[in-house]
Structure formats: C-alpha cells, structure tokens
Design a protein around this motif. Structure first.
Motif, PDB file in Angstrom:
ATOM      1  N   ALA A 152       5.843  -8.913   0.544  1.00  0.00           N
ATOM      2  CA  ALA A 152       6.286  -8.610  -0.824  1.00  0.00           C
ATOM      3  C   ALA A 152       5.160  -8.039  -1.666  1.00  0.00           C
ATOM      4  O   ALA A 152       5.383  -7.138  -2.481  1.00  0.00           O
ATOM      5  CB  ALA A 152       6.850  -9.871  -1.470  1.00  0.00           C
ATOM      6  N   THR A 153       3.949  -8.558  -1.490  1.00  0.00           N
ATOM      7  CA  THR A 153       2.822  -8.022  -2.252  1.00  0.00           C
ATOM      8  C   THR A 153       2.505  -6.603  -1.805  1.00  0.00           C
ATOM      9  O   THR A 153       2.195  -5.732  -2.639  1.00  0.00           O
ATOM     10  CB  THR A 153       1.582  -8.913  -2.088  1.00  0.00           C
ATOM     11  OG1 THR A 153       1.904 -10.237  -2.508  1.00  0.00           O
ATOM     12  CG2 THR A 153       0.407  -8.393  -2.899  1.00  0.00           C
ATOM     13  N   MET A 154       2.578  -6.357  -0.506  1.00  0.00           N
ATOM     14  CA  MET A 154       2.359  -5.002  -0.012  1.00  0.00           C
ATOM     15  C   MET A 154       3.410  -4.051  -0.589  1.00  0.00           C
ATOM     16  O   MET A 154       3.109  -2.908  -0.943  1.00  0.00           O
ATOM     17  CB  MET A 154       2.408  -4.979   1.523  1.00  0.00           C
ATOM     18  CG  MET A 154       1.397  -5.892   2.216  1.00  0.00           C
ATOM     19  SD  MET A 154      -0.315  -5.606   1.727  1.00  0.00           S
ATOM     20  CE  MET A 154      -0.549  -3.919   2.283  1.00  0.00           C
ATOM     21  N   GLU A 155       4.646  -4.519  -0.714  1.00  0.00           N
ATOM     22  CA  GLU A 155       5.699  -3.697  -1.309  1.00  0.00           C
ATOM     23  C   GLU A 155       5.380  -3.411  -2.776  1.00  0.00           C
ATOM     24  O   GLU A 155       5.503  -2.263  -3.238  1.00  0.00           O
ATOM     25  CB  GLU A 155       7.050  -4.409  -1.217  1.00  0.00           C
ATOM     26  CG  GLU A 155       8.183  -3.645  -1.895  1.00  0.00           C
ATOM     27  CD  GLU A 155       9.467  -4.444  -1.995  1.00  0.00           C
ATOM     28  OE1 GLU A 155      10.289  -4.126  -2.878  1.00  0.00           O
ATOM     29  OE2 GLU A 155       9.649  -5.386  -1.207  1.00  0.00           O
ATOM     30  N   TYR A 164      -2.016   0.276  -2.883  1.00  0.00           N
ATOM     31  CA  TYR A 164      -3.081  -0.066  -3.819  1.00  0.00           C
ATOM     32  C   TYR A 164      -3.302  -1.571  -3.984  1.00  0.00           C
ATOM     33  O   TYR A 164      -4.254  -1.977  -4.652  1.00  0.00           O
ATOM     34  CB  TYR A 164      -2.787   0.566  -5.179  1.00  0.00           C
ATOM     35  CG  TYR A 164      -2.683   2.065  -5.095  1.00  0.00           C
ATOM     36  CD1 TYR A 164      -3.834   2.850  -5.078  1.00  0.00           C
ATOM     37  CD2 TYR A 164      -1.450   2.695  -4.979  1.00  0.00           C
ATOM     38  CE1 TYR A 164      -3.755   4.234  -4.965  1.00  0.00           C
ATOM     39  CE2 TYR A 164      -1.353   4.081  -4.866  1.00  0.00           C
ATOM     40  CZ  TYR A 164      -2.512   4.842  -4.859  1.00  0.00           C
ATOM     41  OH  TYR A 164      -2.429   6.206  -4.735  1.00  0.00           O
ATOM     42  N   ALA A 165      -2.463  -2.370  -3.379  1.00  0.00           N
ATOM     43  CA  ALA A 165      -2.606  -3.823  -3.504  1.00  0.00           C
ATOM     44  C   ALA A 165      -2.289  -4.481  -2.174  1.00  0.00           C
ATOM     45  O   ALA A 165      -1.443  -4.006  -1.410  1.00  0.00           O
ATOM     46  CB  ALA A 165      -1.675  -4.362  -4.582  1.00  0.00           C
ATOM     47  N   MET A 166      -2.968  -5.587  -1.914  1.00  0.00           N
ATOM     48  CA  MET A 166      -2.764  -6.313  -0.659  1.00  0.00           C
ATOM     49  C   MET A 166      -2.916  -7.804  -0.912  1.00  0.00           C
ATOM     50  O   MET A 166      -3.512  -8.248  -1.886  1.00  0.00           O
ATOM     51  CB  MET A 166      -3.772  -5.858   0.402  1.00  0.00           C
ATOM     52  CG  MET A 166      -5.211  -6.062  -0.017  1.00  0.00           C
ATOM     53  SD  MET A 166      -6.402  -5.377   1.170  1.00  0.00           S
ATOM     54  CE  MET A 166      -7.903  -5.407   0.172  1.00  0.00           C
ATOM     55  N   GLN A 337      10.188 -13.928  -4.079  1.00  0.00           N
ATOM     56  CA  GLN A 337       8.839 -13.364  -3.935  1.00  0.00           C
ATOM     57  C   GLN A 337       8.479 -12.589  -5.196  1.00  0.00           C
ATOM     58  O   GLN A 337       7.873 -11.529  -5.150  1.00  0.00           O
ATOM     59  CB  GLN A 337       8.783 -12.443  -2.704  1.00  0.00           C
ATOM     60  CG  GLN A 337       9.078 -13.133  -1.387  1.00  0.00           C
ATOM     61  CD  GLN A 337       7.958 -14.063  -0.947  1.00  0.00           C
ATOM     62  OE1 GLN A 337       6.985 -14.269  -1.650  1.00  0.00           O
ATOM     63  NE2 GLN A 337       8.092 -14.631   0.232  1.00  0.00           N
ATOM     64  N   SER A 338       8.856 -13.129  -6.341  1.00  0.00           N
ATOM     65  CA  SER A 338       8.688 -12.396  -7.592  1.00  0.00           C
ATOM     66  C   SER A 338       7.268 -12.448  -8.116  1.00  0.00           C
ATOM     67  O   SER A 338       6.714 -11.431  -8.532  1.00  0.00           O
ATOM     68  CB  SER A 338       9.658 -12.943  -8.643  1.00  0.00           C
ATOM     69  OG  SER A 338      10.999 -12.792  -8.216  1.00  0.00           O
ATOM     70  N   TRP A 342      -2.779 -10.239  -6.331  1.00  0.00           N
ATOM     71  CA  TRP A 342      -3.022  -9.129  -5.410  1.00  0.00           C
ATOM     72  C   TRP A 342      -4.507  -8.814  -5.396  1.00  0.00           C
ATOM     73  O   TRP A 342      -5.254  -9.188  -6.285  1.00  0.00           O
ATOM     74  CB  TRP A 342      -2.237  -7.889  -5.835  1.00  0.00           C
ATOM     75  CG  TRP A 342      -2.543  -7.449  -7.242  1.00  0.00           C
ATOM     76  CD1 TRP A 342      -2.054  -7.994  -8.393  1.00  0.00           C
ATOM     77  CD2 TRP A 342      -3.433  -6.394  -7.656  1.00  0.00           C
ATOM     78  NE1 TRP A 342      -2.560  -7.350  -9.497  1.00  0.00           N
ATOM     79  CE2 TRP A 342      -3.414  -6.368  -9.078  1.00  0.00           C
ATOM     80  CE3 TRP A 342      -4.222  -5.480  -6.968  1.00  0.00           C
ATOM     81  CZ2 TRP A 342      -4.168  -5.454  -9.819  1.00  0.00           C
ATOM     82  CZ3 TRP A 342      -4.971  -4.567  -7.714  1.00  0.00           C
ATOM     83  CH2 TRP A 342      -4.939  -4.553  -9.109  1.00  0.00           C
ATOM     84  N   CYS A 343      -4.922  -8.138  -4.343  1.00  0.00           N
ATOM     85  CA  CYS A 343      -6.317  -7.735  -4.171  1.00  0.00           C
ATOM     86  C   CYS A 343      -6.404  -6.215  -4.143  1.00  0.00           C
ATOM     87  O   CYS A 343      -5.538  -5.549  -3.569  1.00  0.00           O
ATOM     88  CB  CYS A 343      -6.893  -8.289  -2.872  1.00  0.00           C
ATOM     89  SG  CYS A 343      -6.778 -10.085  -2.712  1.00  0.00           S
ATOM     90  N   GLY A 344      -7.466  -5.690  -4.752  1.00  0.00           N
ATOM     91  CA  GLY A 344      -7.667  -4.248  -4.759  1.00  0.00           C
ATOM     92  C   GLY A 344      -9.132  -3.889  -4.694  1.00  0.00           C
ATOM     93  O   GLY A 344     -10.007  -4.724  -4.934  1.00  0.00           O
TER      94      GLY A 344
END
Length: 449
Positions: A152-155, A164-166, A337-338, A342-344
């Motif tokens: 979900a975070t990758m989406e 841009y986020a993982m 998964q709202s 995130w990591c960037g």
C-alpha cells in the motif's frame, strides 16, 4: 492545542516501528569503491567501500535502545555489520519540531541536510509535486519485487513518473477490532473472529453485539468501544466500512477528490454519533491520546480499534485478546491500509546509489518486514491466522486505502470541527459541509505549492 495534537498524531504513526535539487548521476561512485563478494549482513551482493562516509537518516522517533527488545538487538547487529562491510557510518537522527519544513528548504537549496528520511503521509504529495524526491525505481539497489515491501505504501508513493516512497513492512494494517475475550464471555457474546470466519459478522451484527454489550457492561463501568486515539476516527472508519473513502485518488495521478459531503458519509457519522450518545463509543475529548489503549489493556474496555500497536495490546492486556476485521456493509471486511509513514531519498543527495545500497539493508531492521517474527510471541493462534490473511491479501492489492491522512487535520481546522461534532455542538451534516471546502483547498494547496 493544535501543535500538541499534531505531535500526538506523529507519535502514533511511529508506533508501528517497534512495538515496534540536481540529482547526482547514479553511475558516479566514491573514488575508493571496491567490490567484495559477500555481505556480513546476510546477502550475497556487491559490497562497496564508502570511504568512511556518514549516511544521515532523519526520523521522528528515537533510535532503538540496545538490549531493549529482540528487534532492537537485531537492528544493532545489522547496523554494525553494514557499517563494517561498507566502511560507513549510519547516523540515526531523531528530529522534532518543524524538521520537515527545514529539510524541504535544504533540498530546494540543492544541499539536503540528510540522505534518507521517514515522514508521515501528509508530507508526501507536496514533496512529489515540488520535485523534492528521487525516483526510487532508478536504483538497482532496490528490488521492489521482493515481498518485504509494503504494497500500500508503494502504491501511495507511485505516480506516472516514478516511485518516490517506500516502506518495508509486509504485515501491517490499521483499524482492526481487538476484543477482551474474558469480557465477551462474561457478557455472553459470541466470539467475533469465529463469526467472521463463518461469514456471519455483518456490520449490522457488529452493531447488535455492541448494543448488547452496553446493557451488560454499563453497570460494571466497562467501556464498550475504545476508538483509535480520537473518537472521530471511528466516524471515518464507519464511512469506510460503508464503502466511501473521505479522500480518493485517481489512479497513479496527483488528482485527489474529497468525498466527505456525501449522504453515505453523513449517515455513517450519524450512526457513530448515535453510538456515542448511547454510551457505546468512548468519548476521548479532553483525554490523553493513549487513554483508549490504556483503558483496553487495563481491562476497562471490551473492544479497542487498534492496528500497529496491537502487539502491545496482546502483550499487556490482562486477559486473552481476540482479533477480527471491521465488517463492511456489503458483507465483507475491511483490510485498512489508509494511514502510512514512508521513506524517501531527497533530490540532490551525493552518490545516492550508495545511500540506496545501505538503506536497503537498514530498512529491514528499522521496520519489521516479517509479521510472524513481530507478532508470534504475543498474538493468539487465531490472530496469527488472521494476520496471514491480512498479509496475503494486502500483497495482492486487496485492501482499502483512504487518503484522508494526507491532510493534517490540526493545521487546517478540520480536527477542531470534528471535535465540535463529537461534542454535539455541530451535527454531522453541518460538519461535512464546513470541512469539505477546507479539505479540498488543503489538497490543492498541497499539490500546487
């Protein structure tokens, strides 16, 4: 008041971790690079000599304390190995205050003050829109086909132009129903997980159970439903359970729509208000942000709407804890998964491929990529079975994602309006009419500025 609430939200977001300018050319590496054949951190891959470089990681929680938990020990083991293998230093920096604004300014100046960071969802889309982030798909060091990545975070972090986020955490969800089994038995209620497993836990059945619990628990001074942090979060959960997300997104674009001024949302809010007025739903106004959780683990609430803090609930509650998913109006259940951190990697970081190489190892232990390892010592057999379902379904993309968390409710007055609704000074219909233009303007400001 707003700044205090904002800090609480950030603290809650980080609970999931340990319950737990011009881009440099990727082909340019340090002059002292050399290749070995094995990694002491457990992967057979290229090892580079980074010449003593310090890789600075910003986040809004403290570095795990050595010896505090098994996960903390694993973190320090991998950190030591990575620093030795790559001849570098991984500097974990706990940042506070307006740290992200300062970071954004440094990126726009072409000299980012960190190499990699973790931030809440409210910072993501303005960062993408303003070109502050590197496209993570450009790095060979990240293999996004690996199961460790949080789908979900990758989406959320993927647009038509890149990733841009993982986040590495494949067994996370939010807004699960935790319940005290002893109290459920005392008040002669059926087990919710069993009902759900048998396809019998509808949304109406859930309402019926909570009504029955009220008549039984009231005399004992026991709360029925302890919400996740704030009472109004349950209102939004009911909107999601009835098929409407407060903010939705169009594909992989940066086009977002506010759906709050919707009859289904108003009806869901009215139902939540009814449950509050009857005494079924706990009123958290004026309470500490951890009050609902503390009531549950003290045995003073039958149901707690938990999520990333659930290992603590299973560990600390005085009796056996059950778990099920929020039922939906269509007869299914909600894998939520709202919310997300995130990591960037900031644009302009020097030799960013070296940062990616190191962080690909460290992200595995900053977060918990294996839900079995994270939860097996605390969760019951039934709960672990449910976690398996959550993980598998999430990996397949079968989850709900409301983008409401992209809006900082406390800096936009949305939160204050919600508090007025909960207190009864505004009706749900009045509230949604008031906050819709505020939310819409906040989205536009985030994307356009």
């Amino acid at each position: 008041m707003k700044n205090i609430f904002k800090s609480m939200v950030l603290l809650l977001a980080c609970a999931m971790v340990f319950s737990a300018a011009g881009c440099s050319d990727k082909s340019v590496q340090s002059d002292t690079d050399e290749v070995k054949t094995e990694s002491g951190s457990g992967k057979d891959d290229e090892i580079r000599d980074l010449g003593g470089r310090t890789i600075t990681y910003y986040t809004y929680w403290e570095e795990p304390e050595k010896g505090s938990t098994e996960q903390a020990n694993l973190y320090w083991k991998v950190k030591t190995e990575v620093e030795e293998d790559y001849n570098c230093k991984f500097d974990f920096k706990f940042v506070t205050g307006e740290w992200f604004s300062t970071l954004a300014t440094s990126i726009m100046s072409g000299k980012p003050n960190c190499d990699v960071f973790t931030a809440p969802l409210s910072n993501l889309y303005s960062s993408i829109s303003n070109g502050l982030l590197m496209d993570l798909s450009s790095f060979d060091e990240f293999d996004f086909s690996e199961e460790k990545w949080h789908t979900a975070t990758m989406e959320k972090g993927t647009t038509d132009t890149g990733i841009y986020a993982m986040l590495a955490s494949n067994g996370e969800t939010h807004n699960v129903i935790l319940y005290n089994k002893d109290l459920m038995n005392r008040y002669k209620q059926e087990d919710l997980y069993t009902l759900q497993k048998n396809g019998e836990l509808t949304l109406d059945k859930f309402y019926s159970v909570t009504e029955s619990l009220l008549s039984s628990a009231k005399d004992d001074g026991i709360d029925v439903i302890a919400p996740n942090t704030y009472t109004f979060n349950f209102y939004n959960l009911l909107a999601n359970a009835n098929g409407v997300n407060i903010i939705s997104r169009e594909g992989k674009t940066l086009n977002f729509t506010c759906n709050i001024n919707n009859s289904t949302v108003v009806n869901a809010y009215n139902k939540a208000q009814e449950m509050l007025n009857k005494g079924i739903l706990m009123d958290t106004n004026g309470k500490d942000w951890k009050y609902p959780y503390n009531q549950f683990v003290a045995g003073k609430a039958v149901i707690y709407i938990g999520g990333s803090d659930m290992s603590g609930a299973f560990r600390d509650a005085p009796s056996e804890v059950g778990m099920c998913l929020m039922p939906t109006s269509d007869g299914g259940y909600l894998i939520d998964q709202s919310d997300a951190i995130w990591c960037g990697i900031p644009k302009g970081v020097e030799n960013a491929d070296d940062v990616a190489l190191v962080f690909d190892k460290m992200i595995d232990v900053i977060f918990t990529t294996d839900y079995v390892r994270r939860y097996q010592d605390y969760l019951s057999e039934d709960a672990m079975e449910l976690m398996k379902t959550i993980s598998e379904e999430s990996q397949r993309g079968n989850y709900n994602c409301d983008y409401f968390a992209m809006v900082d409710v406390w800096s936009t007055d949305v939160g204050d309006n919600f508090l007025e609704m909960v207190s009864g000074s505004k009706t749900p219909a009045q509230t949604v009419q008031t906050v819709e233009p505020v939310i819409t303007a906040a989205i536009a400001n985030m994307i356009d500025n």
